[in-house]
Design an enzyme around this catalytic site. Structure first.
Site, PDB file in Angstrom:
ATOM      1  N   PHE A 148       0.822  -1.231   0.000  1.00 26.55           N
ATOM      2  CA  PHE A 148       0.000   0.000   0.000  1.00 26.55           C
ATOM      3  C   PHE A 148       0.842   1.261   0.000  1.00 26.55           C
ATOM      4  O   PHE A 148       0.370   2.323  -0.389  1.00 26.55           O
ATOM      5  CB  PHE A 148      -0.938  -0.004   1.224  1.00 26.55           C
ATOM      6  CG  PHE A 148      -0.259   0.414   2.516  1.00 26.55           C
ATOM      7  CD1 PHE A 148      -0.088   1.751   2.825  1.00 26.55           C
ATOM      8  CD2 PHE A 148       0.233  -0.534   3.410  1.00 26.55           C
ATOM      9  CE1 PHE A 148       0.565   2.141   3.999  1.00 26.55           C
ATOM     10  CE2 PHE A 148       0.881  -0.161   4.576  1.00 26.55           C
ATOM     11  CZ  PHE A 148       1.047   1.183   4.871  1.00 26.55           C
ATOM     12  N   LYS A 172      -1.267  -7.232  -9.238  1.00 22.15           N
ATOM     13  CA  LYS A 172      -2.248  -7.189  -8.141  1.00 22.15           C
ATOM     14  C   LYS A 172      -1.788  -6.113  -7.144  1.00 22.15           C
ATOM     15  O   LYS A 172      -0.894  -6.322  -6.340  1.00 22.15           O
ATOM     16  CB  LYS A 172      -2.364  -8.544  -7.421  1.00 22.15           C
ATOM     17  CG  LYS A 172      -3.633  -8.555  -6.575  1.00 22.15           C
ATOM     18  CD  LYS A 172      -3.536  -9.232  -5.240  1.00 22.15           C
ATOM     19  CE  LYS A 172      -2.788  -8.578  -4.163  1.00 22.15           C
ATOM     20  NZ  LYS A 172      -3.437  -7.406  -3.526  1.00 22.15           N
ATOM     21  N   GLU A 175      -4.872  -3.969  -1.832  1.00 22.89           N
ATOM     22  CA  GLU A 175      -6.330  -3.781  -1.760  1.00 22.89           C
ATOM     23  C   GLU A 175      -6.684  -2.557  -0.901  1.00 22.89           C
ATOM     24  O   GLU A 175      -7.845  -2.193  -0.787  1.00 22.89           O
ATOM     25  CB  GLU A 175      -7.011  -5.049  -1.225  1.00 22.89           C
ATOM     26  CG  GLU A 175      -6.722  -5.417   0.218  1.00 22.89           C
ATOM     27  CD  GLU A 175      -5.405  -6.181   0.411  1.00 22.89           C
ATOM     28  OE1 GLU A 175      -4.435  -5.924  -0.330  1.00 22.89           O
ATOM     29  OE2 GLU A 175      -5.355  -7.008   1.341  1.00 22.89           O
ATOM     30  N   SER A 225       5.369  -6.956   3.341  1.00 21.46           N
ATOM     31  CA  SER A 225       5.963  -7.254   4.645  1.00 21.46           C
ATOM     32  C   SER A 225       6.753  -8.566   4.579  1.00 21.46           C
ATOM     33  O   SER A 225       6.484  -9.428   3.730  1.00 21.46           O
ATOM     34  CB  SER A 225       4.853  -7.353   5.693  1.00 21.46           C
ATOM     35  OG  SER A 225       3.948  -8.359   5.309  1.00 21.46           O
ATOM     36  N   CYS A 280       9.603   1.843   3.254  1.00 18.79           N
ATOM     37  CA  CYS A 280      10.523   0.755   3.595  1.00 18.79           C
ATOM     38  C   CYS A 280      11.942   1.272   3.728  1.00 18.79           C
ATOM     39  O   CYS A 280      12.813   0.578   4.220  1.00 18.79           O
ATOM     40  CB  CYS A 280      10.466  -0.339   2.545  1.00 18.79           C
ATOM     41  SG  CYS A 280      11.029   0.266   0.968  1.00 18.79           S
ATOM     42  N   GLU A 382       9.606  -3.840  13.011  1.00 16.64           N
ATOM     43  CA  GLU A 382       9.359  -2.723  12.096  1.00 16.64           C
ATOM     44  C   GLU A 382       8.125  -1.984  12.615  1.00 16.64           C
ATOM     45  O   GLU A 382       7.077  -2.603  12.814  1.00 16.64           O
ATOM     46  CB  GLU A 382       9.096  -3.259  10.685  1.00 16.64           C
ATOM     47  CG  GLU A 382       8.848  -2.153   9.681  1.00 16.64           C
ATOM     48  CD  GLU A 382       8.569  -2.677   8.262  1.00 16.64           C
ATOM     49  OE1 GLU A 382       7.823  -3.661   8.110  1.00 16.64           O
ATOM     50  OE2 GLU A 382       9.109  -2.063   7.312  1.00 16.64           O
TER      51      GLU A 382
HETATM   52  P1  NAD Z   1       1.564  -6.667   3.073  1.00 18.21           P
HETATM   53  O1  NAD Z   1       2.601  -7.718   3.162  1.00 18.21           O
HETATM   54  O2  NAD Z   1       0.459  -6.683   4.048  1.00 18.21           O
HETATM   55  O3  NAD Z   1       0.871  -6.668   1.623  1.00 18.21           O
HETATM   56  C1  NAD Z   1       1.632  -6.658   0.441  1.00 18.21           C
HETATM   57  C2  NAD Z   1       0.847  -7.371  -0.671  1.00 18.21           C
HETATM   58  O4  NAD Z   1       0.671  -8.737  -0.307  1.00 18.21           O
HETATM   59  C3  NAD Z   1      -0.557  -6.795  -0.879  1.00 18.21           C
HETATM   60  O5  NAD Z   1      -0.821  -6.763  -2.256  1.00 18.21           O
HETATM   61  C4  NAD Z   1      -1.460  -7.776  -0.152  1.00 18.21           C
HETATM   62  O6  NAD Z   1      -2.741  -7.877  -0.721  1.00 18.21           O
HETATM   63  C5  NAD Z   1      -0.710  -9.082  -0.294  1.00 18.21           C
HETATM   64  N1  NAD Z   1      -0.918  -9.982   0.862  1.00 18.21           N
HETATM   65  C6  NAD Z   1      -1.136  -9.630   2.152  1.00 18.21           C
HETATM   66  N2  NAD Z   1      -1.237 -10.727   2.929  1.00 18.21           N
HETATM   67  C7  NAD Z   1      -1.083 -11.790   2.111  1.00 18.21           C
HETATM   68  C8  NAD Z   1      -1.075 -13.197   2.333  1.00 18.21           C
HETATM   69  N3  NAD Z   1      -1.239 -13.722   3.536  1.00 18.21           N
HETATM   70  N4  NAD Z   1      -0.863 -14.002   1.262  1.00 18.21           N
HETATM   71  C9  NAD Z   1      -0.686 -13.489   0.030  1.00 18.21           C
HETATM   72  N5  NAD Z   1      -0.693 -12.164  -0.240  1.00 18.21           N
HETATM   73  C10 NAD Z   1      -0.873 -11.317   0.789  1.00 18.21           C
HETATM   74  O7  NAD Z   1       2.339  -5.258   3.107  1.00 18.21           O
HETATM   75  P2  NAD Z   1       1.720  -3.803   3.199  1.00 18.21           P
HETATM   76  O8  NAD Z   1       1.202  -3.581   4.567  1.00 18.21           O
HETATM   77  O9  NAD Z   1       0.858  -3.525   2.045  1.00 18.21           O
HETATM   78  O10 NAD Z   1       3.053  -2.926   2.975  1.00 18.21           O
HETATM   79  C11 NAD Z   1       3.922  -2.565   4.019  1.00 18.21           C
HETATM   80  C12 NAD Z   1       5.113  -3.494   4.091  1.00 18.21           C
HETATM   81  O11 NAD Z   1       5.790  -3.520   2.840  1.00 18.21           O
HETATM   82  C13 NAD Z   1       6.154  -3.023   5.098  1.00 18.21           C
HETATM   83  O12 NAD Z   1       6.647  -4.132   5.784  1.00 18.21           O
HETATM   84  C14 NAD Z   1       7.242  -2.399   4.231  1.00 18.21           C
HETATM   85  O13 NAD Z   1       8.536  -2.387   4.797  1.00 18.21           O
HETATM   86  C15 NAD Z   1       7.182  -3.291   3.031  1.00 18.21           C
HETATM   87  N6  NAD Z   1       7.758  -2.638   1.858  1.00 18.21           N
HETATM   88  C16 NAD Z   1       8.965  -3.073   1.434  1.00 18.21           C
HETATM   89  C17 NAD Z   1       9.561  -2.471   0.352  1.00 18.21           C
HETATM   90  C18 NAD Z   1      10.911  -2.931  -0.124  1.00 18.21           C
HETATM   91  O14 NAD Z   1      11.290  -2.519  -1.205  1.00 18.21           O
HETATM   92  N7  NAD Z   1      11.627  -3.763   0.601  1.00 18.21           N
HETATM   93  C19 NAD Z   1       8.910  -1.427  -0.319  1.00 18.21           C
HETATM   94  C20 NAD Z   1       7.655  -1.023   0.137  1.00 18.21           C
HETATM   95  C21 NAD Z   1       7.081  -1.644   1.232  1.00 18.21           C
END
Ligand code: NAD
Length: 497
Positions: A148, A172, A175, A225, A280, A382
């Site tokens: 997000f 994708k 959401e 994450s 991040c 984090e």
């Molecule tokens: P998230 O892991 O909750 O979601 C990321 C994506 O995975 C979304 O599209 C979500 O729909 C999907 N998802 C969520 N749970 C899932 C599951 N159980 N199975 C399959 N798909 C699933 O992350 P978020 O809250 O949207 O974003 C924040 C996180 O992203 C933070 O931890 C941040 O550090 C990380 N991030 C990392 C980078 C990087 O380049 N390393 C860049 C941006 C964000």
């Protein structure tokens, strides 16, 4: 109410049974409704991408690049609209939202180099009358799953390069804030992308599960994450897919006694609190070398933070906006509470920020926690909120040990005037992206982005040269055209030059 749908085979698809509300995090009020793709619709998108692949793969790289040129112009033309959509669902202030889009456009610019980056390698006369070359062929259908916090930039890390390399793509988005990514994908079509080359399906885990198991998907790029990154990586690779999965972070900034303190304070304030710390590459830990440096840093940070302006995206003078959701705000508050309970010192408490009447959403002000110890919950996890933890150490070695021992290794930076210390730090610190007097060392589009340790799973980083390698596979061709007069002899020994 407006329904945010999917983009499948060039068509806007909204009909579906399941939907979920999309909330404006600055007001706490529902902004629209999101259609959640069924497994069948997701497979439909993969099928559309598979059907579009043969002719897209055969399209000249220069023609593919021309679409990217037009796409770049359209993104620039629509910068304000895209920034508005990001603000409505993410809460980012326009100056920050547009900054994210500009960084994304840089990835589109890199993709415009397609004919250059796909040139391959050629060796003449590797044997008598024999030439050999390596070329980089597309994989087929690739998929991207994005977080997000950068709803436009992170998708633009992925599909412009994947597509320009000759693949087709299924995206994708998160959401929580999918509208800007969908709007941008429509601009890519306006730029001339044939139907089916880029598809967008909205939803959560159910959609991801289809992408991870459908045999037509050859590569998965994930950003999110760490727990999800790790499980996506394990599943995708067990299904025989190529995968790069970028995860969470805990980025340390080390402040040496000889650092230019006023500059370090300004840099840390922007890097810790910008975008509410939901980056991040946000700096979430300041490791201060020496007691006097720690005292001076905390005093100066407190003064700088008194000027922070928190509020919604309707005011471009605000420094940062709300957190993404009420649940996430509560998680950040729990981590602040844990710091107090475990003995750290709450120097600036952002839990009740001053807000205007219209800002009724999920806001937290900048929070500064001093005397944090490595065993504390707020240090190990984090936080992903506007919270800066300060840790005291006696020397650079101790500070570097902290960075190296942390489970995450995305970014790390050093503030110093000492070239020898800077070189020692960049040579030895255990992090994938390093800054020297640079607080957010996010690589430009012609380098690549990736952390170490549990901040990334996979071997090839995102975008840039690693991105090209990720979205292509090498084929090496060895070719001989004997002249008519050449007489072949049968040889049983292994050919050697
Ligand atoms: P998230 O892991 O909750 O979601 C990321 C994506 O995975 C979304 O599209 C979500 O729909 C999907 N998802 C969520 N749970 C899932 C599951 N159980 N199975 C399959 N798909 C699933 O992350 P978020 O809250 O949207 O974003 C924040 C996180 O992203 C933070 O931890 C941040 O550090 C990380 N991030 C990392 C980078 C990087 O380049 N390393 C860049 C941006 C964000």
């Amino acid at each position: 109410m407006e329904i945010v749908g999917h983009l499948i085979d060039g068509k806007n698809v909204t009909e579906n049974t399941a939907t979920m509300p999309l909330t404006n995090p600055a007001t706490g009020i529902q902004a629209s409704e999101l259609a959640l793709a069924s497994a069948e619709q997701t497979r439909g998108a993969i099928e559309a991408a598979s059907k579009a692949y043969p002719s897209w793969r055969a399209t000249l790289p220069v023609k593919r690049a021309q679409v990217m040129f037009r796409f770049k112009s359209l993104l620039e033309e629509h910068l304000t609209d895209i920034g508005y959509l990001i603000g409505r669902e993410h809460g980012k202030i326009p100056h920050d939202a547009e900054g994210e889009v500009r960084r994304g456009i840089e990835n589109v610019e890199f993709a415009c180099f397609a004919p250059e980056i796909l040139k391959g390698e050629f060796s003449k006369n590797v044997g008598p009358g024999i030439d050999s070359w390596s070329e980089f062929q597309p994989l087929g259908v690739a998929a991207g799953i994005t977080p997000f916090n950068f709803p436009v930039m992170v998708p633009l890390w992925m599909y412009p390069l994947a597509i320009v390399c000759g693949n087709t793509f299924v995206l994708k988005p998160s959401e929580k804030d999918p509208s800007a990514a969908l709007y941008v994908a429509k601009l890519a079509h306006e730029a001339g992308l044939p139907n089916g080359v880029l598809n967008v399906v909205n939803g959560g885990k159910e959609v991801v599960d289809v992408l991870l198991t459908d045999p037509a998907i050859k590569a998965i790029s994930f950003v999110g994450s760490t727990p999800v990154a790790e499980s996506v990586y394990n599943k995708a690779t067990s299904e025989g897919k190529r995968c790069q999965a970028l995860g969470g972070a805990k980025n340390h900034a080390i402040i040496m006694p000889d650092a230019d303190l006023p500059n370090a304070v300004k840099a840390l304030t922007g890097a810790a609190f910008g975008s509410s710390g939901e980056r991040c590459m946000a700096i979430s830990v300041a490791v201060v070398v020496g007691q006097q440096t720690a005292k001076d840093l905390v005093t100066n940070l407190k003064t700088e933070m008194s000027g922070l302006r928190v509020g919604g995206p309707q005011n471009n003078n605000n420094d940062f906006g709300p957190l993404i959701s009420a649940e996430h705000k509560q998680k950040v508050i729990s981590l602040i509470e844990s710091a107090e309970a475990e003995g750290a010192e709450l120097v600036v408490d952002g839990r009740s920020p001053k807000l205007s009447d219209e800002d009724r959403g999920f806001f937290l002000g900048g929070t500064l926690i001093d005397k944090v110890k490595p065993e504390m919950t707020c240090y190990r996890n984090e936080i992903f909120g506007p919270v800066l933890c300060v840790v005291h150490v006696d020397n650079l070695e101790k500070a570097m040990e902290l960075v190296s021992e942390h489970e995450y290794g995305n970014g790390a930076c050093l503030f110093t005037r000492d070239g020898e210390a800077a070189r020692h730090f960049s040579d030895n610190v255990e992090a994938g992206m390093v800054g020297i007097n640079v607080p957010l060392p996010v690589p430009v589009s012609y380098h690549s982005f990736g952390g170490w340790k549990r901040s990334m799973f996979g071997d090839l980083s995102a975008y840039g040269p690693d991105g090209v390698r990720f979205y292509t596979r090498r084929k090496t061709i060895t070719q001989r055209w004997p002249s008519h007069s050449t007489k072949e002899t049968t040889r049983f020994s292994f050919p050697a030059s």
